[in-house]
Design a protein around this motif. Structure first.
Motif, PDB file in Angstrom:
ATOM      1  N   UNK A  24       2.370  10.819  -1.524  1.00 17.42           N
ATOM      2  CA  UNK A  24       2.875  10.076  -2.685  1.00 17.42           C
ATOM      3  C   UNK A  24       4.086   9.208  -2.358  1.00 17.42           C
ATOM      4  N   UNK A  25       4.545   9.195  -1.137  1.00 15.15           N
ATOM      5  CA  UNK A  25       5.742   8.434  -0.786  1.00 15.15           C
ATOM      6  C   UNK A  25       5.569   6.941  -1.005  1.00 15.15           C
ATOM      7  N   UNK A  39      -7.899  -0.188   1.874  1.00 14.66           N
ATOM      8  CA  UNK A  39      -8.494   1.117   1.567  1.00 14.66           C
ATOM      9  C   UNK A  39      -7.733   1.723   0.400  1.00 14.66           C
ATOM     10  N   UNK A  40      -8.471   2.357  -0.544  1.00 11.91           N
ATOM     11  CA  UNK A  40      -7.831   2.943  -1.718  1.00 11.91           C
ATOM     12  C   UNK A  40      -7.285   1.870  -2.638  1.00 11.91           C
ATOM     13  N   UNK A  41      -6.150   2.139  -3.267  1.00  9.30           N
ATOM     14  CA  UNK A  41      -5.470   1.154  -4.111  1.00  9.30           C
ATOM     15  C   UNK A  41      -3.984   1.499  -4.151  1.00  9.30           C
ATOM     16  N   UNK A  42      -3.160   0.489  -4.447  1.00 11.91           N
ATOM     17  CA  UNK A  42      -1.717   0.675  -4.480  1.00 11.91           C
ATOM     18  C   UNK A  42      -1.134   0.032  -5.729  1.00 11.91           C
ATOM     19  N   UNK A  43       0.029   0.547  -6.146  1.00 14.84           N
ATOM     20  CA  UNK A  43       0.824  -0.086  -7.200  1.00 14.84           C
ATOM     21  C   UNK A  43       2.014  -0.756  -6.525  1.00 14.84           C
ATOM     22  N   UNK A  86       3.406   1.965  -3.887  1.00 16.56           N
ATOM     23  CA  UNK A  86       3.029   3.375  -4.034  1.00 16.56           C
ATOM     24  C   UNK A  86       1.507   3.485  -3.982  1.00 16.56           C
ATOM     25  N   UNK A  87       0.966   4.513  -3.362  1.00 14.17           N
ATOM     26  CA  UNK A  87      -0.478   4.727  -3.458  1.00 14.17           C
ATOM     27  C   UNK A  87      -0.860   5.044  -4.895  1.00 14.17           C
ATOM     28  N   UNK A 132      -5.190   5.718   1.708  1.00 11.88           N
ATOM     29  CA  UNK A 132      -4.819   4.368   1.301  1.00 11.88           C
ATOM     30  C   UNK A 132      -4.291   3.605   2.506  1.00 11.88           C
ATOM     31  N   UNK A 133      -4.617   2.312   2.575  1.00 10.09           N
ATOM     32  CA  UNK A 133      -4.169   1.475   3.695  1.00 10.09           C
ATOM     33  C   UNK A 133      -3.736   0.104   3.176  1.00 10.09           C
TER      34      UNK A 133
END
Length: 407
Positions: free
Chosen positions: A340-341, A357-361, A390-391, A397-398
């Motif tokens: 969560x960092x 990869x994934x998603x981020x805010x 943030x993930x 996540x990438x």
């Protein structure tokens, strides 16, 4: 900080699945899709997507406000141009073999061709702009390439392992002078062979590669690559030239840097590529496009060594791929499932953030917030405040960060 809509380039060597799947579109695409461009290249600039859905060219935005978008140092050094272009490469079939000129060679070549009156879009134009074109490619999947000249002693071993009557004299040419000058001599000889001579030598070499593969020889991977290139380009001297280059397999996260003069060829795989915002290419072969042998020989660097594999060095923005290119810098940040960092991205330079990869805010100090899904990217101008990333999902996540390099 604005969301980008990016151009897809439909070159024949591309994949019908990689980029559509990345962007969440229907798979397979009707035609091959080879590159996704993120930047302000005049040929296909990204579009800034406003909050109400209206769009504006990133190129126009930079031209209208170079100091705010690029920062003073970058704008003044690069003539109010964004100096880098970020791409996704989806390589299904081999590209052409090529090298890129240095800044000095580009400026001289551009001035020469301008004075000669060669149109900038002419097929025989080598220098459509006066700038260098270094590049770095970072693998997203297993990525295969040829890059840089192999050590001559090792190449002699390869040539002797597949030796034929027609190949023997060329093997001995390099064995007698196993250095950069010997490589130059052999490379020049091969790419200037008369077509009838080439038409006799190439089938011999390909047959020898077939036997080497059947016998599970030491150079199995190299021979398979030559066979693949020979099947696609049966009368091309570039197939012989490929025997001289390092055969590389990159794992995800590994990268290679291709400075001026590095002869290279991408074979297969998916990668993030960052390069100088230039179109200057000198082709060696494996293409129907223009090949200018004298100019190619002026540009190619015949330094011979193992090609360095970059794995990223720890930095404030994840792992950075260090190069000497002033035009760009690429870094990669990853979060494992459950992490969560946050990542703080300071500003003062133009930046593109790309989620692979994934998603981020992404949240700016001003309070603005954007959620970036896989395949999406944002433009962060130099004048914007710092942002925190943030993930947004619990899975892996990438994120890649592209910015200008150190001047």
């Amino acid at each position: 900080m604005e969301l980008l809509r990016n151009a897809v380039r439909p070159y024949a060597w591309g994949s019908r699945t990689t980029i559509p799947e990345l962007l969440g579109r229907e798979v397979p695409a009707p035609h091959p899709e080879a590159e996704l461009w993120m930047g302000a290249h005049p040929g296909d600039p990204s579009r800034i997507v406003g909050p109400d859905g209206d769009e504006r060219s990133l190129l126009e935005l930079v031209e209208a406000d170079p100091l705010g978008q690029l920062g003073r140092e970058c704008a003044e050094h690069w003539g109010n141009r964004l100096p880098f272009l970020l791409k996704i490469l989806a390589v299904e079939e081999p590209l052409s073999m090529q090298a890129h000129p240095s800044a000095e060679q580009s400026a001289e070549g551009y001035a020469r061709e301008e004075a000669a009156g060669i149109p900038r879009d002419a097929p025989n134009r080598n220098y459509p702009d006066p700038t260098a074109k270094p590049e770095l490619v970072c693998a997203l999947t297993e990525f295969h390439a040829l890059a840089g000249f192999r050590k001559p002693e090792r190449t002699v071993e390869l040539l002797r392992a597949i030796e034929t009557p027609g190949l023997a004299k060329y093997t001995e040419l390099l064995a007698a002078q196993p250095d950069s000058d010997g490589l130059r001599a052999l490379f020049t000889t091969w790419i200037t062979l008369p077509q009838p001579v080439l038409d006799e030598l190439l089938p011999e070499v390909l047959d020898a590669c077939v036997l080497h593969v059947k016998d599970h020889g030491e150079f199995d991977v190299e021979c398979r690559t030559i066979l693949e290139l020979g099947e696609a380009h049966p009368r091309d001297a570039g197939v012989l030239a490929a025997l001289l280059l390092n055969r590389l397999t990159l794992s995800a996260g590994e990268a290679i840097y291709l400075p001026a003069g590095n002869l290279h060829l991408y074979l297969h795989g998916t990668a993030v590529e960052i390069l100088a915002n230039s179109d200057n290419i000198l082709r060696c072969g494996l293409t129907p496009k223009h090949v200018d042998v004298p100019e190619l020989l002026r540009v190619v660097d015949f330094t011979c060594a193992d090609m360095p594999i970059l794995r990223g060095e720890p930095s404030a923005c994840g792992e950075v791929y260090t190069t000497d290119a002033p035009e760009f810098e690429l870094s990669r940040c990853e979060w494992d499932a459950g992490e969560t960092g946050s990542l703080r991205v300071d500003n003062g330079k133009p930046q593109i953030l790309l989620c692979t990869q994934g998603s981020v805010r992404i949240k700016a100090e001003s309070g603005q917030e954007i959620e970036l899904r896989r395949g999406q990217s944002v433009w962060v101008p130099a004048s914007d405040p710092a942002v925190a990333v943030h993930p947004a999902e619990s899975g892996r996540t990438q994120l890649f960060r592209a910015t200008s390099g150190c001047l």
